[in-house]
Design an enzyme around this catalytic site. Structure first.
Site, PDB file in Angstrom:
ATOM      1  N   GLY A  22      11.368  73.304 135.359  1.00 32.60           N
ATOM      2  CA  GLY A  22      11.015  72.190 134.467  1.00 32.60           C
ATOM      3  C   GLY A  22       9.512  71.939 134.505  1.00 32.60           C
ATOM      4  NE  ARG A  92      22.805  81.896 130.873  1.00 33.74           N
ATOM      5  CZ  ARG A  92      23.040  80.591 130.891  1.00 33.74           C
ATOM      6  NH1 ARG A  92      23.669  80.028 129.903  1.00 33.74           N
ATOM      7  NH2 ARG A  92      22.639  79.860 131.897  1.00 33.74           N
ATOM      8  CG  ASP A 126      15.044  74.482 145.380  1.00 31.33           C
ATOM      9  OD1 ASP A 126      14.770  74.976 146.473  1.00 31.33           O
ATOM     10  OD2 ASP A 126      16.177  74.503 144.861  1.00 31.33           O
ATOM     11  CB  THR A 148       9.593  69.136 141.396  1.00 28.44           C
ATOM     12  OG1 THR A 148      10.654  68.329 140.890  1.00 28.44           O
ATOM     13  CG2 THR A 148       9.444  68.858 142.881  1.00 28.44           C
ATOM     14  CG  ASP A 150      13.360  66.403 140.536  1.00 26.93           C
ATOM     15  OD1 ASP A 150      13.181  65.593 139.608  1.00 26.93           O
ATOM     16  OD2 ASP A 150      13.994  67.467 140.405  1.00 26.93           O
ATOM     17  CG  ASP A 152      13.734  68.042 144.922  1.00 28.01           C
ATOM     18  OD1 ASP A 152      12.678  68.604 144.589  1.00 28.01           O
ATOM     19  OD2 ASP A 152      14.837  68.332 144.415  1.00 28.01           O
ATOM     20  NE  ARG A 194      16.708  70.102 139.653  1.00 27.25           N
ATOM     21  CZ  ARG A 194      17.090  70.625 138.493  1.00 27.25           C
ATOM     22  NH1 ARG A 194      18.325  70.479 138.071  1.00 27.25           N
ATOM     23  NH2 ARG A 194      16.246  71.305 137.763  1.00 27.25           N
TER      24      ARG A 194
HETATM   25  O1  F6P Z   1      13.730  69.076 138.339  1.00 27.02           O
HETATM   26  C1  F6P Z   1      13.192  68.320 137.325  1.00 27.02           C
HETATM   27  C2  F6P Z   1      14.251  67.756 136.429  1.00 27.02           C
HETATM   28  O2  F6P Z   1      13.599  66.981 135.452  1.00 27.02           O
HETATM   29  C3  F6P Z   1      15.359  66.992 137.116  1.00 27.02           C
HETATM   30  O3  F6P Z   1      14.954  65.717 137.541  1.00 27.02           O
HETATM   31  C4  F6P Z   1      16.441  67.002 136.082  1.00 27.02           C
HETATM   32  O4  F6P Z   1      17.722  66.889 136.617  1.00 27.02           O
HETATM   33  C5  F6P Z   1      16.269  68.368 135.466  1.00 27.02           C
HETATM   34  O5  F6P Z   1      14.942  68.784 135.728  1.00 27.02           O
HETATM   35  C6  F6P Z   1      16.537  68.406 133.990  1.00 27.02           C
HETATM   36  O6  F6P Z   1      16.440  69.715 133.569  1.00 27.02           O
HETATM   37  P1  F6P Z   1      16.485  70.170 132.043  1.00 27.02           P
HETATM   38  O7  F6P Z   1      15.082  70.173 131.565  1.00 27.02           O
HETATM   39  O8  F6P Z   1      17.078  71.512 132.109  1.00 27.02           O
HETATM   40  O9  F6P Z   1      17.321  69.193 131.301  1.00 27.02           O
END
Ligand code: F6P
Length: 373
Positions: A22, A92, A126, A148, A150, A152, A194
């Site tokens: 992300g 994929r 991660d 990130t 997050d 985390d 997350r």
């Molecule tokens: O890891 C960053 C994050 O924004 C998370 O907080 C969230 O769950 C996820 O990515 C969302 O991912 P996507 O962009 O695939 O919807």
């Protein structure tokens, strides 16, 4: 340490740069620092677009110059593009209308060498850094940079993107507060993050939320409802409830049985194996409304939290991490990730850094309100 990690000797001449997972505010500050640091030393930098998979396509790899990184420090997103698809170990592909996963990691390694690259700087969270660690084990000299919203990732005190995200959430809740107060409503705000509650707890502290629900600590929603009703009785006629998308939340049903809320409405997984979270805020709002009788609305902040211009903190952290990643390349010190420890940027073994998720210490929940009630 991988084989390449031991190689010393002449300076690197050509490095690759890739962002994966992300996006998050501050990525461009890192890219700028790496590109300028490299060009100033006479190296070539090849930008790889939209993740590792970009290495497999000639039109997605290009030499970067100063022009590419001019005027980008204040911009969100990543000029290289990114994806949380494109895991080269299980890519994929759709053939004859049928989707299947193939391992193209060996082709990524071959392309890396064919391009004459001597180091690959990987900026990711991660999932991306885990892939980087596996590619390092296959002989690619990797330097990791953690990112990130997050916050985390273990091995680093803070990740860039987190601070900007907190400010975005705080601004949103400041706006929601005035409407909540005018209508005497409860507003449930679903935050990303997350399986870690950093965003929810820190922004919850910043907005003095009435309740904070995170993955790390189980919440019985009935307790939150009692608290909200008590607050109303004592004069506070609106409420702000912050909920992590991955929060651990239970409730008592009409028969008195304890049930758990579902954190993933879609049940889908991304190519890094992460389950797609989302939808808990609506369930929480419905339960609060039902159990308290108070008008309640939910707001899912979603990808707003990943957008926007990075804060000063994130620009500085991103720049520092980029500079130190460049220094590791200079020393040919590969198989490492740059990390913030206290005030310093250090290098930690990549394999260790991606070992485990860093959850929110419960102490922060106490500081975020439990101690003050
Ligand atoms: O890891 C960053 C994050 O924004 C998370 O907080 C969230 O769950 C996820 O990515 C969302 O991912 P996507 O962009 O695939 O919807």
């Amino acid at each position: 340490m991988n084989e390449a990690a031991g190689q010393k000797g002449s300076d690197v001449k050509r490095i690759g740069l890739v962002t994966g997972g992300g996006d998050c505010p501050g990525l461009n500050a890192v890219i700028r620092a790496i590109v300028l640091g490299a060009l100033n030393r006479g190296w070539e930098v090849f930008g790889i677009e939209r993740g590792f998979e970009g290495l497999l396509y000639h039109d997605r790899v290009y030499p970067m110059n100063r022009h590419h990184v001019k005027g980008i420090i204040h911009t969100g997103g990543t000029i290289l593009g990114t994806t949380n698809r494109g895991n080269p170990f299980s890519l994929r592909v759709v053939e004859d209308g049928v989707s299947r996963q193939v391992d193209v990691s060996h082709r990524v390694v071959e392309e890396f060498h064919r391009l004459g690259l001597e180091a690959l700087v990987v900026i990711g969270g991660d999932g991306t850094l885990r892939i980087a660690s596996s590619l390092a084990a296959m002989g690619i000299p990797i330097i990791g940079v953690p990112k990130t919203i997050d916050n985390d990732l273990s091995s680093t005190d803070f990740t860039f993107g987190f601070d900007t995200c907190l400010n975005t959430v705080m601004d949103a809740v400041d706006k929601l507060r005035t409407t909540a107060e005018s209508h005497r409503r409860i507003i449930v705000v679903e935050c990303m993050g997350r399986h870690a509650g950093w965003i929810t707890a820190f922004s919850g502290m910043a907005v003095a939320a009435d309740a904070i629900m995170v993955p790390e600590k189980e919440t019985l929603i009935d307790d939150v409802c009692e608290l909200l009703k008590a607050r109303r009785t004592s004069g506070k006629k609106y409420g702000i409830v912050m909920v992590s998308e991955g929060a651990t939340i239970k409730f008592r049903d009409e028969s008195g049985n304890i049930k758990t809320l579902d954190v993933s409405q879609s049940g889908r997984k991304d190519d890094f194996g992460h389950i797609q979270l989302g939808g808990i805020g609506k369930q929480v709002a419905e339960l609060i409304k039902y159990k308290t009788g108070i008008e309640t609305r939910e707001v899912v902040l979603g990808h707003l939290q990943r957008g926007g211009s990075p804060s000063a903190y994130d620009r500085v952290l991103g720049t520092r991490l980029g500079v130190h990643a460049g220094r590791l390349a200079l020393k040919k010190d590969f198989g490492k990730m740059v990390a913030l420890r206290g005030m310093n940027i250090v290098a930690v073994p990549l394999a260790e850094a991606v070992g485990q998720m860093r959850t929110l210490p419960l102490e922060f929940l106490d500081e975020a309100g439990e101690f003050l009630r």
